[in-house]
Design an enzyme around this catalytic site. Structure first.
Site, PDB file in Angstrom:
ATOM      1  CG  ASP A 277      -0.299  -0.416   2.499  1.00 16.24           C
ATOM      2  OD1 ASP A 277       0.949  -0.390   2.578  1.00 16.24           O
ATOM      3  OD2 ASP A 277      -1.010  -0.768   3.442  1.00 16.24           O
TER       4      ASP A 277
ATOM      5  CG  ASN B  44      -8.668  -1.773  11.876  1.00 14.23           C
ATOM      6  OD1 ASN B  44      -7.700  -2.394  11.443  1.00 14.23           O
ATOM      7  ND2 ASN B  44      -9.136  -0.689  11.288  1.00 14.23           N
TER       8      ASN B  44
ATOM      9  CG  HIS C 284      -5.766  -2.401   8.720  1.00 12.12           C
ATOM     10  ND1 HIS C 284      -5.746  -1.033   8.828  1.00 12.12           N
ATOM     11  CD2 HIS C 284      -4.505  -2.793   9.037  1.00 12.12           C
ATOM     12  CE1 HIS C 284      -4.542  -0.620   9.172  1.00 12.12           C
ATOM     13  NE2 HIS C 284      -3.779  -1.673   9.308  1.00 12.12           N
TER      14      HIS C 284
ATOM     15  CD  GLU D 189      -8.565   0.840   7.556  1.00 11.96           C
ATOM     16  OE1 GLU D 189      -8.435  -0.140   8.313  1.00 11.96           O
ATOM     17  OE2 GLU D 189      -7.969   1.910   7.736  1.00 11.96           O
TER      18      GLU D 189
HETATM   19  P1  PGA Z   1       2.144  -1.856  12.737  1.00 15.15           P
HETATM   20  O1  PGA Z   1       1.053  -1.833  11.571  1.00 15.15           O
HETATM   21  O2  PGA Z   1       3.144  -2.904  12.351  1.00 15.15           O
HETATM   22  O3  PGA Z   1       2.713  -0.492  12.743  1.00 15.15           O
HETATM   23  O4  PGA Z   1       1.420  -2.198  13.994  1.00 15.15           O
HETATM   24  C1  PGA Z   1       0.556  -3.018  11.067  1.00 15.15           C
HETATM   25  C2  PGA Z   1      -0.502  -2.745  10.051  1.00 15.15           C
HETATM   26  O5  PGA Z   1      -1.236  -1.756  10.200  1.00 15.15           O
HETATM   27  O6  PGA Z   1      -0.620  -3.524   9.105  1.00 15.15           O
END
Ligand code: PGA
Length: 245
Positions: free
Chosen positions: A67, A130, A132, A137
């Protein structure tokens, strides 16, 4: 699905880097799907170490990141291109032309680009609090293709730690779709820390529903989940469901 529970973040990173390194040794022209965020940083450190100390070569590796934020150019320190350059690409012998990111100009052809090179051999994933994956999302439906998405309030809040103020966090991004991710031949998802315990619980327990985007990964034929003890806290008594190592 294979679940690997390790003692800490360092062990998770080392194991993950080993799996990626083994894939590159087996297939030097690996198509690697990569993730950003705090969790994979240590994995990238180990890959750099393997490059420096063991001669792991990225000369023929081709990467596709999951992304990218809209409206941040590659020189912006919060863009994911900048992140990957900083943590991995500038420290290994990868060719810049072999590194790909979805962006506003190419997102409608990102999937066909991936397909035309033979598909992703190994996709590395983090997971949001969450649940995702990429920037897919929680929603009412699983997205199939790489697309333009609105970030949820919880993701904006979560990611604001990288920005001076929450108002600077882009509200939109381009992300590989769930369908794109599911087409990868092998998926390795990593998570560390107690703030991920609910997301990991929902991923492994199901049910499979777009409210928990990562839950769809349970349908993937070659999924490895690598977590530390803290992210695994809610997984007691689930040994029958997963092959735990
Ligand atoms: P993080 O993010 O490794 O910073 O916790 C993970 C994600 O949002 O995929």
């Amino acid at each position: 699905m294979k679940l690997i529970i390790l003692n800490n973040e360092n062990e998770v990173a080392k194991k993950t880097a080993q799996i990626i390194g083994d894939k590159i040794k087996e297939k030097p022209r690996t198509n690697l799907g990569l993730a950003t965020g705090s969790t994979p940083i240590k994995t990238y450190e180990y890959l750099v170490k393997m490059h420096n100390e063991e001669g792991l070569s990225f000369k023929n590796v081709i990467t596709y990141n999951l992304d990218e934020y809209c409206s941040l150019d590659q020189y912006n320190i919060n863009s994911y291109r900048y992140f990957m350059n900083q943590h991995l690409f500038s420290k290994i012998n990868i060719k810049k032309d072999n590194t790909h990111f979805p962006d506003e100009d190419n997102f409608d052809v990102y999937d066909s680009l991936i397909n035309s090179c033979g598909g992703i051999d190994l996709q590395l994933l983090g997971i949001g609090v969450n649940a995702h994956i990429g920037f897919n999302e929680p929603s009412d439906a699983f997205s199939l293709y790489t697309s333009h998405v609105n970030l949820s309030e919880s993701t904006i809040k979560e990611n604001s730690r990288f920005f001076d103020t929450i108002d600077e966090v882009p509200k939109t991004a381009i992300t590989m779709g769930i369908g794109t991710i599911m087409k990868a031949k092998k998926i390795v998802l990593i998570a560390c820390g107690e703030k991920k315990e609910d997301a990991i619980f929902h991923l492994i327990k199901g049910p499979i529903m777009p409210k928990y985007p990562a839950s769809v990964l349970l349908l993937h034929p070659d999924l490895t989940i690598i977590v530390d003890n803290k992210a695994a806290r809610k997984l007691k008594n689930m040994e029958e469901k997963c092959k735990i190592t």
